[in-house]
Scaffold this motif. Structure first.
Motif, PDB file in Angstrom:
ATOM      1  N   GLY A 190     -46.443   9.425-145.604  1.00  0.00           N
ATOM      2  CA  GLY A 190     -47.654   9.028-144.903  1.00  0.00           C
ATOM      3  C   GLY A 190     -48.749   8.516-145.826  1.00  0.00           C
ATOM      4  O   GLY A 190     -49.758   8.000-145.356  1.00  0.00           O
ATOM      5  N   GLU A 191     -48.539   8.634-147.139  1.00  0.00           N
ATOM      6  CA  GLU A 191     -49.533   8.165-148.106  1.00  0.00           C
ATOM      7  C   GLU A 191     -49.542   6.637-148.148  1.00  0.00           C
ATOM      8  O   GLU A 191     -48.517   5.979-148.053  1.00  0.00           O
ATOM      9  CB  GLU A 191     -49.192   8.729-149.490  1.00  0.00           C
ATOM     10  CG  GLU A 191     -50.190   8.379-150.581  1.00  0.00           C
ATOM     11  CD  GLU A 191     -49.870   9.064-151.894  1.00  0.00           C
ATOM     12  OE1 GLU A 191     -50.222   8.528-152.949  1.00  0.00           O
ATOM     13  OE2 GLU A 191     -49.246  10.153-151.859  1.00  0.00           O
ATOM     14  N   TRP A 192     -50.741   6.071-148.331  1.00  0.00           N
ATOM     15  CA  TRP A 192     -50.883   4.622-148.415  1.00  0.00           C
ATOM     16  C   TRP A 192     -50.301   4.093-149.720  1.00  0.00           C
ATOM     17  O   TRP A 192     -50.454   4.696-150.784  1.00  0.00           O
ATOM     18  CB  TRP A 192     -52.355   4.210-148.329  1.00  0.00           C
ATOM     19  CG  TRP A 192     -52.934   4.247-146.947  1.00  0.00           C
ATOM     20  CD1 TRP A 192     -53.704   5.238-146.395  1.00  0.00           C
ATOM     21  CD2 TRP A 192     -52.781   3.256-145.937  1.00  0.00           C
ATOM     22  NE1 TRP A 192     -54.032   4.927-145.095  1.00  0.00           N
ATOM     23  CE2 TRP A 192     -53.481   3.701-144.790  1.00  0.00           C
ATOM     24  CE3 TRP A 192     -52.118   2.021-145.875  1.00  0.00           C
ATOM     25  CZ2 TRP A 192     -53.544   2.971-143.618  1.00  0.00           C
ATOM     26  CZ3 TRP A 192     -52.187   1.279-144.701  1.00  0.00           C
ATOM     27  CH2 TRP A 192     -52.892   1.770-143.586  1.00  0.00           C
ATOM     28  N   VAL A 193     -49.632   2.934-149.635  1.00  0.00           N
ATOM     29  CA  VAL A 193     -49.133   2.229-150.808  1.00  0.00           C
ATOM     30  C   VAL A 193     -49.324   0.728-150.595  1.00  0.00           C
ATOM     31  O   VAL A 193     -49.444   0.260-149.456  1.00  0.00           O
ATOM     32  CB  VAL A 193     -47.636   2.515-151.073  1.00  0.00           C
ATOM     33  CG1 VAL A 193     -47.439   3.912-151.626  1.00  0.00           C
ATOM     34  CG2 VAL A 193     -46.796   2.298-149.813  1.00  0.00           C
ATOM     35  N   ILE A 194     -49.359  -0.014-151.694  1.00  0.00           N
ATOM     36  CA  ILE A 194     -49.402  -1.471-151.589  1.00  0.00           C
ATOM     37  C   ILE A 194     -48.268  -2.055-152.433  1.00  0.00           C
ATOM     38  O   ILE A 194     -47.823  -1.452-153.404  1.00  0.00           O
ATOM     39  CB  ILE A 194     -50.753  -2.068-152.024  1.00  0.00           C
ATOM     40  CG1 ILE A 194     -51.013  -1.822-153.515  1.00  0.00           C
ATOM     41  CG2 ILE A 194     -51.887  -1.520-151.178  1.00  0.00           C
ATOM     42  CD1 ILE A 194     -52.253  -2.552-154.021  1.00  0.00           C
ATOM     43  N   ALA A 195     -47.806  -3.217-152.014  1.00  0.00           N
ATOM     44  CA  ALA A 195     -46.767  -3.949-152.737  1.00  0.00           C
ATOM     45  C   ALA A 195     -47.327  -5.311-153.133  1.00  0.00           C
ATOM     46  O   ALA A 195     -47.986  -5.975-152.329  1.00  0.00           O
ATOM     47  CB  ALA A 195     -45.519  -4.112-151.874  1.00  0.00           C
ATOM     48  N   ILE A 196     -47.091  -5.695-154.364  1.00  0.00           N
ATOM     49  CA  ILE A 196     -47.499  -7.016-154.840  1.00  0.00           C
ATOM     50  C   ILE A 196     -46.248  -7.731-155.311  1.00  0.00           C
ATOM     51  O   ILE A 196     -45.449  -7.174-156.065  1.00  0.00           O
ATOM     52  CB  ILE A 196     -48.517  -6.928-155.992  1.00  0.00           C
ATOM     53  CG1 ILE A 196     -49.721  -6.071-155.589  1.00  0.00           C
ATOM     54  CG2 ILE A 196     -48.977  -8.322-156.412  1.00  0.00           C
ATOM     55  CD1 ILE A 196     -50.736  -5.861-156.701  1.00  0.00           C
ATOM     56  N   GLY A 197     -46.061  -8.966-154.864  1.00  0.00           N
ATOM     57  CA  GLY A 197     -44.849  -9.679-155.233  1.00  0.00           C
ATOM     58  C   GLY A 197     -44.932 -11.166-154.999  1.00  0.00           C
ATOM     59  O   GLY A 197     -46.013 -11.739-154.792  1.00  0.00           O
ATOM     60  N   ASN A 198     -43.750 -11.769-155.003  1.00  0.00           N
ATOM     61  CA  ASN A 198     -43.607 -13.219-154.966  1.00  0.00           C
ATOM     62  C   ASN A 198     -42.673 -13.625-153.830  1.00  0.00           C
ATOM     63  O   ASN A 198     -41.688 -14.318-154.045  1.00  0.00           O
ATOM     64  CB  ASN A 198     -43.056 -13.674-156.330  1.00  0.00           C
ATOM     65  CG  ASN A 198     -42.902 -15.166-156.451  1.00  0.00           C
ATOM     66  OD1 ASN A 198     -43.688 -15.931-155.904  1.00  0.00           O
ATOM     67  ND2 ASN A 198     -41.862 -15.595-157.170  1.00  0.00           N
ATOM     68  N   SER A 203     -42.856   5.880-145.816  1.00  0.00           N
ATOM     69  CA  SER A 203     -42.205   6.276-144.570  1.00  0.00           C
ATOM     70  C   SER A 203     -41.274   7.461-144.767  1.00  0.00           C
ATOM     71  O   SER A 203     -41.097   8.283-143.862  1.00  0.00           O
ATOM     72  CB  SER A 203     -41.420   5.102-143.994  1.00  0.00           C
ATOM     73  OG  SER A 203     -42.250   3.976-143.819  1.00  0.00           O
ATOM     74  N   ALA A 204     -40.655   7.542-145.938  1.00  0.00           N
ATOM     75  CA  ALA A 204     -39.724   8.634-146.236  1.00  0.00           C
ATOM     76  C   ALA A 204     -39.468   8.649-147.739  1.00  0.00           C
ATOM     77  O   ALA A 204     -39.747   7.672-148.445  1.00  0.00           O
ATOM     78  CB  ALA A 204     -38.411   8.464-145.472  1.00  0.00           C
ATOM     79  N   LYS A 205     -38.944   9.767-148.207  1.00  0.00           N
ATOM     80  CA  LYS A 205     -38.571   9.895-149.617  1.00  0.00           C
ATOM     81  C   LYS A 205     -37.129  10.389-149.723  1.00  0.00           C
ATOM     82  O   LYS A 205     -36.612  11.020-148.804  1.00  0.00           O
ATOM     83  CB  LYS A 205     -39.498  10.885-150.331  1.00  0.00           C
ATOM     84  CG  LYS A 205     -40.933  10.426-150.459  1.00  0.00           C
ATOM     85  CD  LYS A 205     -41.825  11.537-150.994  1.00  0.00           C
ATOM     86  CE  LYS A 205     -41.398  12.024-152.360  1.00  0.00           C
ATOM     87  NZ  LYS A 205     -42.272  13.094-152.886  1.00  0.00           N
TER      88      LYS A 205
END
Length: 501
Positions: free
Chosen positions: A193-201, A215-217
């Motif tokens: 439930g923790e916020w994350v960001i993805a940076i990519g191409n 969403s899950a670990k």
């Protein structure tokens, strides 16, 4: 090397996706998951030792930093419109676009034959000297790599080393400018439930930022690029697309917690990242150009509910030893087929696939205490792990011809016969040890278990058997719905097979 012009023109976003954004057959981010029936790994298999293109002459003493300099978000504060933009602005300079020219891949993949051509991926800088982490599949089978910074400066990159079992690669480029470094965080500390960001191409769209949650670990039954992996994936709904491969998954403290690796093309908002803690475990060796894997020498399976009850375990836990390789550290330590390894160096084996990773990353030559369950009793053994052998092939013992006149076990679909003196001597068995499987009926339970003519059964439900009559009596005592197990010698291998009758 200095800045150069791009060698290849990036593909247009509107063109058909070629497994990673490339024009002809890259594999980037079409690492589409497949659920696997079970990874029966040789512990510490180091299944492929590291593939190294160029080792580093001088590796920095500290290859990465764990102290975030970015402005963190308060985990308990409401998310503002500017919160993610601040993190993205500060960390985007550490994210690079990777443009590769690929050699034709000789082995057909899940997507069919792989041709040559160009491909796109993502990476991120972990050291000011130009070390970059990305996915192995981004740079696999390449003959040229270009690394493009967010200021559009382009450098020639090279592969330092790769480790396919985590789909990770370490690259190096020689920059003529100061570089922004992405700190590595603690993936174990992530909360669902923790916020994350993805940076990519994605699709060649440079430095695209998306946000989502964890969403899950610990997702396991995933085969990125059609290959089994050690990784216990982080699942996220942050949007990940072809071209994002190798990019960072970043927590709200501005730390990289994973490398974006795979997507589920059948769904939306289902992406997977390799936890950074697993990568940090092998990164120092990766930087030298070789990852040495340790070797215990067993193959393992999960523990079923029925077997756990029979062994008086509170719940299905640990790793069931299906096979012990002859002459291996496990064999020397006294590990038997049918043992359930519960802890490794005081670390509990909560999931059977934890054992291959823990054993493989134990320093070669180290002695490790294991707690195991044998026939319902707990015991301790110490094994000294060895370096994984380059030739794991098993020297075959010529099987003797089965003796005639065996006893049939009709409901299992096999017959057994007494052992002759030559076979006993060859296998080092006593005068009254075991029976030989003389035939296996096609489509029977025995065939489904993997039994073969020539197998020597030495135990039924952990109790020794001394001949066909004793074997038949031991099997007959097992009622329907109970566990029936066999301990087997096959050539110079030690196997364990169990099922609910």
């Amino acid at each position: 090397m200095g800045r150069t012009r791009p060698l290849f023109r990036p593909p247009c976003p509107g063109r058909p996706i070629c497994a990673g954004g490339g024009e002809v057959g890259g594999r980037l981010m079409r690492s589409i998951l497949r659920v696997r029936p079970g990874f029966l790994g040789v512990i510490a298999v180091g299944l492929s030792l590291l593939v190294a293109t160029e080792a580093i002459a001088e590796t920095p003493a500290h290859l990465w930093t764990e102290k975030s300099w970015a402005t963190p978000l308060d985990p308990d504060a409401p998310v503002s419109m500017r919160a993610f933009s601040r993190l993205a602005k500060e960390l985007s300079p550490a994210v690079v676009n990777i443009n590769v020219r690929k050699n034709p891949h000789p082995t057909p993949s899940f997507f069919g034959p792989q041709g040559g051509g160009s491909g796109l991926g993502t990476g991120f800088i972990i050291h000011k000297d130009g070390y970059v982490l990305t996915n192995n599949h981004v740079v696999r089978d390449t003959d040229a790599i270009q690394i493009k910074l967010d200021n559009d400066h382009v450098y020639t990159g090279r592969v330092v080393g790769t480790y396919p079992q985590l789909d990770v690669a370490l690259l190096k480029f020689d920059a003529k400018e100061a570089l922004t470094v992405a700190p590595l965080g603690d993936s174990e500390g992530l909360e669902i439930g923790e916020w994350v960001i993805a940076i990519g191409n994605p699709f060649g769209l440079s430095h695209t930022v998306t946000a989502g949650i964890v969403s899950a670990k610990g997702r396991r039954d995933i085969m990125a690029n059609g290959e089994p992996m050690y990784a216990r994936f982080i699942q996220t709904d942050a949007s990940i697309n072809p071209g994002n491969s190798g990019g960072p998954l970043i927590n709200i403290r501005g730390e990289v917690v994973g490398i974006n690796t795979a997507i589920n093309a059948a769904g939306q908002g289902i992406g997977f990242a390799v936890p950074v803690n697993m990568i940090k475990k092998i990164l120092p060796q990766l930087a030298t150009g070789k990852v040495s894997r340790s070797y215990l020498g067993v193959r393992v399976d999960p523990v079923s509910q029925d077997l756990a009850a029979k062994l008086r375990l509170d719940r299905p836990t640990g790793a069931l030893v299906r096979e012990v390789l002859s002459g291996s550290p496990a064999a020397k330590a006294g590990v038997h087929p049918g043992d359930v390894i519960l802890t490794w160096d005081d670390k509990p084996i909560d999931h059977w696939e934890d054992l291959p990773w823990l054993a493989s990353t134990t320093p070669t030559g180290q002695k490790v205490m294991m707690v195991l369950n044998r026939s319902g009793k707990e015991m301790r053994l110490t094994a000294q792990v060895a370096e994984y052998p380059t030739d794991i092939g098993l020297a075959a013992l010529a099987p003797s011809a089965p003796s005639p006149g065996g006893a049939s076990v009709a409901d299992l679909g096999m017959t057994v016969a007494p052992l002759d003196a030559a076979t006993r001597k060859q296998l080092g068995l006593g005068e009254r040890d075991g029976v030989m499987v003389s035939s296996v009926t096609a489509g029977s339970t025995a065939e489904q278990l993997g039994m073969r003519p020539g197998d020597v059964i030495t135990q039924v439900n952990y109790d020794p058997v001394s001949g066909p009559e004793a074997f038949h009596q031991a099997v007959a005592r097992v009622a329907a719905g109970d566990i029936l197990s066999f301990t087997i010698r096959r050539e110079n291998r030690y196997l364990f097979k169990a099922f609910t009758r």
